[in-house]
Design an enzyme around this catalytic site. Structure first.
Site, mmCIF file in Angstrom:
data_model
loop_
_atom_site.group_PDB
_atom_site.id
_atom_site.type_symbol
_atom_site.label_atom_id
_atom_site.label_comp_id
_atom_site.label_asym_id
_atom_site.label_seq_id
_atom_site.Cartn_x
_atom_site.Cartn_y
_atom_site.Cartn_z
ATOM 1 N N HIS A 1 -8.905 -0.274 0.727
ATOM 2 C CA HIS A 1 -7.451 -0.235 0.909
ATOM 3 C C HIS A 1 -6.667 -1.101 -0.048
ATOM 4 O O HIS A 1 -5.441 -1.158 0.055
ATOM 5 C CB HIS A 1 -7.080 -0.637 2.338
ATOM 6 N N LYS B 1 8.830 -3.096 5.302
ATOM 7 C CA LYS B 1 7.377 -3.170 5.096
ATOM 8 C C LYS B 1 7.017 -4.641 5.208
ATOM 9 O O LYS B 1 7.909 -5.488 5.283
ATOM 10 C CB LYS B 1 6.983 -2.614 3.725
ATOM 11 N N ARG B 2 5.713 -4.974 5.220
ATOM 12 C CA ARG B 2 5.351 -6.383 5.228
ATOM 13 C C ARG B 2 5.997 -7.087 4.038
ATOM 14 O O ARG B 2 6.161 -6.496 2.961
ATOM 15 C CB ARG B 2 3.825 -6.536 5.174
ATOM 16 N N LYS C 1 5.052 -6.402 -3.172
ATOM 17 C CA LYS C 1 5.977 -5.342 -2.751
ATOM 18 C C LYS C 1 7.383 -5.560 -3.309
ATOM 19 O O LYS C 1 8.229 -4.677 -3.259
ATOM 20 C CB LYS C 1 5.997 -5.233 -1.227
ATOM 21 N N THR D 1 2.528 4.180 2.992
ATOM 22 C CA THR D 1 2.773 5.311 3.897
ATOM 23 C C THR D 1 4.217 5.299 4.378
ATOM 24 O O THR D 1 4.732 6.336 4.793
ATOM 25 C CB THR D 1 1.835 5.266 5.122
ATOM 26 N N LYS E 1 7.012 8.452 5.258
ATOM 27 C CA LYS E 1 7.865 8.608 6.452
ATOM 28 C C LYS E 1 9.309 8.841 6.034
ATOM 29 O O LYS E 1 10.005 9.704 6.587
ATOM 30 C CB LYS E 1 7.773 7.362 7.340
#
Ligand SMILES: *Cc1c(COP(=O)(O)O)cnc(C)c1O
Length: 825
Positions: free
Chosen positions: A368, A559-560, A565, A667, A671
């Site tokens: 992952h 998101k986290r 990110k 992901t 969405k």
């Protein structure tokens, strides 16, 4: 005499099926309310109304569950097991009703009783047994396996405390424990009769051939089963979560010696194993308790499977590998490779070669992440102390494996040390990812780019040795939860246009594309989006405490919180917009509401500081009269599955802006796309495939490619980028001027330093100019609402690939090779 199985099915067949009409449901809701719960005033608390409805729904799941499991028993078929330390299930009730096809009936039943479904649904606590994408993927996979009628069982841990609740105080994250089981969990069924024992500690006894792990401490693993309904197909699969409990004999010595508190302490030690989810996303934890959790899950689950096998087939394991496949969700459960060897060799007395052949035909590993800090390594010293027999087995696997490498590349000592399961150094470590690769017949990444980078980088040596093991399975999301249930307005409009088939065949969404040119359809699409934006505002009103224009561009990054990110890049753009407002550069302005949400790992100082920066920037901008309604910034606290169910339908622009090569798949991006948001993003993870599906014209692309990022690393010079780009220079000036931390001197120095550092791994400054340019394009299109809506429809229409039904069909075709099984009816 009838067989046990025949007797069981007779028992089932004698029970008349439970009705699904509003009247049937109303009567069961009342019955549970009065008799099961012992209450008498329905309207008083949504909690008991929730419980009564949930119990009525659960009865209907139970029927189908029994019929499915009986069908699996009779089929005696090959099965797959999804081993995961995380299942981020969120809420269950509305999804269960959707899949049973009783949402309308339940709504009417409740209305008849003077209750509102929405309020009742909202009183359900999220099951937050995961950190983020990896755990949510496991939950979406379970939904798709049941919908495809595949005999797949999930195995996980029943944490007493799930993901912490996040509050914000003075702009900073505060963590509160999530005791999600406090009011009970109606969806689980305890199965104490299936308890197994898991051993820790002790030592190995070289004198004896088998069962040579002695003087251990034992912990009980008690299973709790959760039903996983497929979509309107009668199938209900099982998610089995293990809870740790002390054995009766635990601490008995102390107890008998009169030391009651010592006995209780050791009992707590056992039960601690499943006390809390480690809240680290994409970084390893390294704590002994975490290794205990991993082994606890792997051992309990494998014992459970092997016990069922032996009950039917005795000690004949010749067909075990044909009938079983274990999918390892990242390296977290990869100790399963050594544990299956231990069970087969020590407990069932198979020769090593035979056991190894079985193990390497049943294990499959999903990677992952490429981030080195997430690669699990456990000190050999810790292993020896906690799991001495497993360490011996790992050494034996390694010796035989290195023999194979040496035969293939004679004399290549460098390669041997690179590939060894044991990393040498100041302390020896076990490389769990390598153990997973060596023990598995399949190794997959989770998006095309990610799978390719694995082959070229991290796992290059293994790819050269075993190219056939490597494959890609691009992630997905379940369209049941992430469109049908969370966005009823859009789901109804889509169904009206193309029929209901998309719910189980998302590729049918492609038939929406022509509607992008239909002005009347666009109008209705816009009305749904508008209503969803109002719903999002209503949901967050109390905490936002500011008025937000629902016509503004809703620009969302949830998101986290993690440096890779790049929430920081987004904040820098927000500061840039503020700077433009300050200097009066407001021609053709697009009103915008920028929303952030996400949890930082409690020990991740930089991520927490970024949350503080977002909140401080929001405070300054939201109260500056120069800004007015043209820009609003919000941090949405306690981001979780049930929050995302309201956030993604109400978003216009989806922020997917990680440094290229760092986000394995993502992901959240899917969405948003499914719910008609447009994406601003880098060429990273599944963004690449999203852009391929929707076409470059309908995606706001910016930034370096993964390859360019690696090339630039060697001569990255952010200070000169800042000097050359006036917009960025002005943003840095504002940040450094202290306007965002007037009474808190220096608190953002670490952030400023990271942007200016030539070693900034995330290269935020490098992508800033192209990011601002892409944001300008997005804002310009948004002013043309017809064009935006056209692109929104096309994004939804192109999202069919990103269903977990497609992902799971690929896992099944290439790895699991299961036949669908229909439940008895
Ligand atoms: C989908 C989801 C994630 C994953 O989001 P990414 O943007 O892919 O990191 C994380 N948390 C929750 C609650 C989610 O629903």
């Amino acid at each position: 005499m009838p067989s046990q199985s025949a007797a069981n099915s007779a028992l089932l067949a004698d029970l008349p099926p439970l009705g699904l009409t509003p009247e049937d449901l109303a009567s069961d809701i009342r019955r549970h309310f009065v008799y099961t719960l012992g209450r008498d005033r329905l309207g008083e608390s949504p909690h008991y109304a929730y419980m009564a409805l949930a119990l009525a729904v659960r009865d209907r799941l139970m029927e189908r569950w029994k019929n499915t499991q009986e069908a699996y028993r009779r089929a005696d078929c090959r099965k797959a097991y999804y081993l995961s330390l995380e299942f981020l299930m969120g809420r269950t009730l509305s999804n269960a009703m959707l899949n049973l096809g009783i949402t309308d009936a339940a709504t009417r039943a409740l209305n008849g009783l003077g209750l509102r479904l929405e309020e009742i649904l909202d009183s359900e606590h999220d099951a937050g047994l995961g950190n983020g994408g990896l755990g949510r993927l496991a939950a979406c996979f379970m939904d798709s396996c049941a919908t495809l009628q595949l005999p797949v069982m999930g195995y996980g841990i029943r944490y007493e405390y799930g993901m912490f609740r996040q509050t914000i105080e003075n702009g900073e994250q505060v963590e509160e424990p999530d005791h999600w089981l406090r009011n009970g969990h109606v969806w689980e069924l305890e199965r104490p009769e299936l308890t197994v024992r898991v051993r820790f500690g002790g030592h190995t006894d070289p004198g004896s051939q088998h069962g040579r792990w002695v003087d251990t401490q034992e912990v009980l693993a008690v299973p709790y089963d959760i039903p996983i309904p497929g979509y309107r197909n009668g199938t209900v699969n099982t998610l089995r979560l293990w809870k740790a409990a002390a054995t009766d004999e635990f601490g008995l010595n102390e107890f008998n010696a009169g030391d009651y508190t010592e006995a209780v302490r050791s009992k707590n030690l056992a039960e601690n194993i499943t006390m809390v989810l480690y809240p680290n996303d994409a970084s390893e934890n390294g704590k002994e308790l975490r290794l205990r959790q991993q082994y606890f899950l792997a051992s309990a689950s494998l014992q459970d499977v092997v016990r069922q096998w032996v009950a039917i087939h005795g000690e004949d394991f010749s067909r075990f590998a044909e009938q079983h496949c274990f999918q390892l969700n990242d390296t977290h459960p990869s100790i399963a490779v050594a544990e299956l060897m231990r069970l087969l060799v020590d407990e069932h007395h198979l020769p090593w070669e035979e056991a190894w052949s079985i193990t390497t035909r049943t294990m499959a590993y999903t990677n992952h992440t490429l981030l080195p800090e997430a690669l699990e390594r456990w000190p050999v010293r810790l292993f020896r102390q906690l799991l001495p027999r497993l360490l011996e087995i790992i050494f034996e696997i390694n010796a035989r494996f290195l023999g194979e490498v040496a035969a293939r590349w004679p004399g290549d000592l460098d390669r041997l040390s690179r590939m060894s399961l044991i990393e040498e150094g100041w302390q020896q470590q076990v490389r769990m990812a390598f153990l997973a690769i060596v023990g598995s017949f399949s190794v997959n990444g989770v998006a095309e780019l990610h799978s390719n980078l694995l082959k070229q980088g991290l796992f290059r040596d293994f790819y050269q040795l075993w190219p056939h093991k490597f494959n890609n399975k691009t992630n997905g999301i379940t369209p049941r939860r992430w469109l049908a249930a969370c966005n009823p307005g859009l789901a109804a409009l889509v169904t009206e246009a193309i029929g209901p088939g998309w719910v189980t065949d998302l590729s049918q969404l492609a038939r929406l594309a022509p509607y992008a040119d239909d002005a009347g359809f666009r109008e209705r699409w816009r009305a749904v989006k508008r209503a969803n934006k109002e719903r999002l505002l209503a949901y967050k009103q109390a905490e936002l405490g500011l008025w937000i224009d629902p016509q503004a561009l809703f620009d969302t990054q949830v998101k986290r919180i993690h440096e890779y990110k790049r929430q920081l890049l987004n904040v820098l753009h927000v500061i840039h917009l503020y700077d433009r407002l300050l200097r009066g550069d407001t021609q053709d302005w697009t009103p915008r509401c920028v929303m952030f949400g996400g949890k930082a790992a409690p020990g991740y100082a930089m991520a927490k500081r970024i949350i503080k920066l977002i909140n401080n920037v929001a405070a300054v901008i939201n109260r500056d009269p120069v800004v007015g309604d043209r820009l609003k910034v919000a941090f949405l606290r306690d981001y979780r599955v049930s929050a995302m169910e309201i956030i993604c339908p109400g978003t216009d622009l989806s922020e997917q802006i990680s440094t290229a090569g760092k986000e394995a798949s993502g992901t959240g991006n899917m969405k948003f796309m499914l719910n008609g948001a447009l994406t601003i993003g880098t060429l990273d993870g599944a963004n690449i495939e999203i852009r391929e599906e929707v076409g470059a014209d309908n995606f706001f692309l910016f930034g370096l490619t993964a390859e360019e990022v690696e090339d630039l690393r060697r001569h990255y010079d952010p200070v000169s980028i800042i000097e050359q780009h006036e917009d960025l220079r002005r943003v840095m000036d504002l940040l450094e001027s202290g306007v965002f931390n007037r009474d808190e001197p220096g608190i953002f120095d670490s952030i400023i330093g990271s942007i200016r550092s030539p070693w900034d791994p995330w290269m935020t400054a490098a992508d800033f100019p192209s990011y601002v340019e892409a944001q300008r394009r997005a804002a310009a299109v948004f002013r043309d609402q017809e064009q935006w809506t056209r692109m929104s429809i096309l994004n939804c229409a192109a999202s069919g690939k990103f269903s977990t039904d497609r992902t799971i069909a690929e896992y099944n075709r290439d790895i699991w090779k299961l036949e669908p099984v229909r439940p008895l009816s």
